[in-house]
Design an enzyme around this catalytic site. Structure first.
Site, short mmCIF file in Angstrom:
data_model
loop_
_atom_site.label_atom_id
_atom_site.label_comp_id
_atom_site.label_asym_id
_atom_site.label_seq_id
_atom_site.Cartn_x
_atom_site.Cartn_y
_atom_site.Cartn_z
N LYS A 174 0.79 -1.24 0.00
CA LYS A 174 0.00 0.00 0.00
C LYS A 174 0.82 1.28 0.00
CE LYS A 174 -4.44 -1.35 0.28
NZ LYS A 174 -5.52 -0.83 -0.58
N SER B 3 0.71 -9.85 -0.61
CA SER B 3 0.45 -8.41 -0.60
C SER B 3 0.73 -7.73 0.73
CB SER B 3 -0.99 -8.14 -1.02
OG SER B 3 -1.90 -8.82 -0.18
#
Length: 400
Positions: A51, A300
């Site tokens: 992110k 992720s």
């Protein structure tokens, strides 16, 4: 070409910000799934997740006026840390709205980057609505976690890195929450090499994008129910929905137990820890009907608390047949327990726990209930043990 130019521009913005997350070849996953498996470990990135890429790229591209207003965003955890980190580095004030159910490790990490944290609602969508309300009330600049092109371009730099490192990749597997990550990666890959298959992965309890693609319109789920809290999104983004329709080849759905198995294998074989949402692409490997292909699975994120790690390991051991609890009713006569112990010993089962209880049966004057927890080498070994017990006349019942 416009998309590719923006992706490369984002890559330049981020070049001095990111940690190197080079591909890791996995002999264990390759052998298990009969493909050539590589891991892209964004769980090792700054803030523990991908992110930071989108958040930093977005904030870096804001005008001075937009920055001066202060930032606000909604997040289940990782976007929060990305925004908080980028805001601190770029000298901007940030407020983050997170669901009350967000793991404490993510809340505390966000606060440590200097952001003001507001806890609101039970799922991401509740936090999103509250952040939008505060945006209007306090005239703040909203940083969307996925439905924004600058965010998407930042995430898409992962796709550029994968192609630079593994030019002949066949498949890239990517988790889907709101869709920003896979939109950027798929855009980057398809713009440079359309022959590469990009496959998204969602948990069964939060398959908003899968349902939306099936219905050819954005669908709002009544509820989400998954251990993958980072992708527990009821409604996919408008922009990401269109990009996924254009660029993504397929979406695979996995169950929570698939995530537990993937977690256990990743920890054992690679000594890498990833959060539940981050594991989706590894869990999907067992669903792919391909052989001898070069596949990249994106991890992720890795922001997970210790108690969850312990629970995942235990449940993963059970799911893979490594830990098995069973009960048998024995005649209340001498030597029965010894016989069971001998069978387990002969078949190399390690006894973890044993409970010999005559009060658990209705016929306690003639029978005793024995409950045993054993450690095995997996499902094949477990079948050998159960068959040996059954062969000696013991009826085995699994205890859940």
């Amino acid at each position: 070409m416009k998309h590719l130019e923006q992706l490369e521009k984002a890559q330049n913005v981020l070049k001095d910000v990111l940690l190197d997350t080079s591909l890791i070849y996995s002999p264990a996953f390759s052998q298990e799934y009969k493909n050539e498996i590589y891991i892209k470990p964004e769980c090792l990135q700054k803030t523990g997740a991908f992110k930071i890429r989108g958040a930093y790229n977005k904030i870096a591209n804001l005008t001075d006026e937009e920055k001066s207003l202060g930032l606000i965003c909604s997040s289940a955890g990782n976007h929060a840390q990305g925004v908080a980190y980028a805001a601190k580095e770029l000298g901007v004030k940030a407020t983050i709205v997170m669901p009350k159910t967000t793991p404490l490790i993510k809340v505390e990490a966000t606060k440590k980057y200097g952001a003001n944290v507001v806890l609101h609602g039970d799922v991401y969508d509740d936090a999103y609505n509250e952040a939008r309300r505060l945006e209007k009330e306090k005239q703040l600049t909203f940083i969307h976690p996925f439905d924004d092109l600058d965010i998407i371009y930042g995430q898409g730099t992962i796709g550029l890195e994968i192609l630079d490192e593994l030019k002949d990749v066949d498949y890239v597997l990517v988790p889907i929450g709101g869709g920003g990550l896979i939109s950027g990666i798929a855009m980057a890959i398809k713009e440079k090499n359309p022959s590469v298959k990009v496959v998204g992965v969602e948990p069964r309890g939060a398959m908003a994008m899968k349902q939306s693609i099936r219905m050819n319109e954005r669908v709002c789920l009544n509820k989400v129910d998954t251990i993958a809290d980072g992708v527990a999104v009821k409604v996919p983004g408008e922009l990401t929905f269109e990009l996924i329709k254009k660029y993504v080849d397929d979406i695979i759905v996995v169950d929570d137990y698939d995530l537990m198995e993937a977690f256990l294998m990743l920890v054992e074989k690679h000594k890498i820890v990833a959060e539940n949402a981050g594991l989706l692409s590894l869990a999907a490997l067992k669903k792919l009907k391909t052989k001898d292909k070069k596949i990249v699975s994106l991890l992720s994120g890795g922001n997970i608390d210790v108690l969850t790690i312990s629970s995942l390991i235990n449940k993963g051991l059970v799911s893979r047949g490594r830990i098995y609890c069973f009960s048998v009713d024995l005649p209340d006569t001498p030597g029965q327990l010894l016989q069971i112990s001998q069978i387990l010993s002969d078949n190399k089962a390690n006894v973890v726990k044993l409970d010999h209880n005559q009060f658990r049966t209705t016929d306690r004057f003639h029978h005793v209930n024995l409950q045993v927890t054993i450690e095995t080498n997996g499902h094949e070994h477990l079948k050998v043990i159960v068959d040996a017990l059954e062969k000696h006349g013991f009826h085995v019942e699994e205890v859940n």
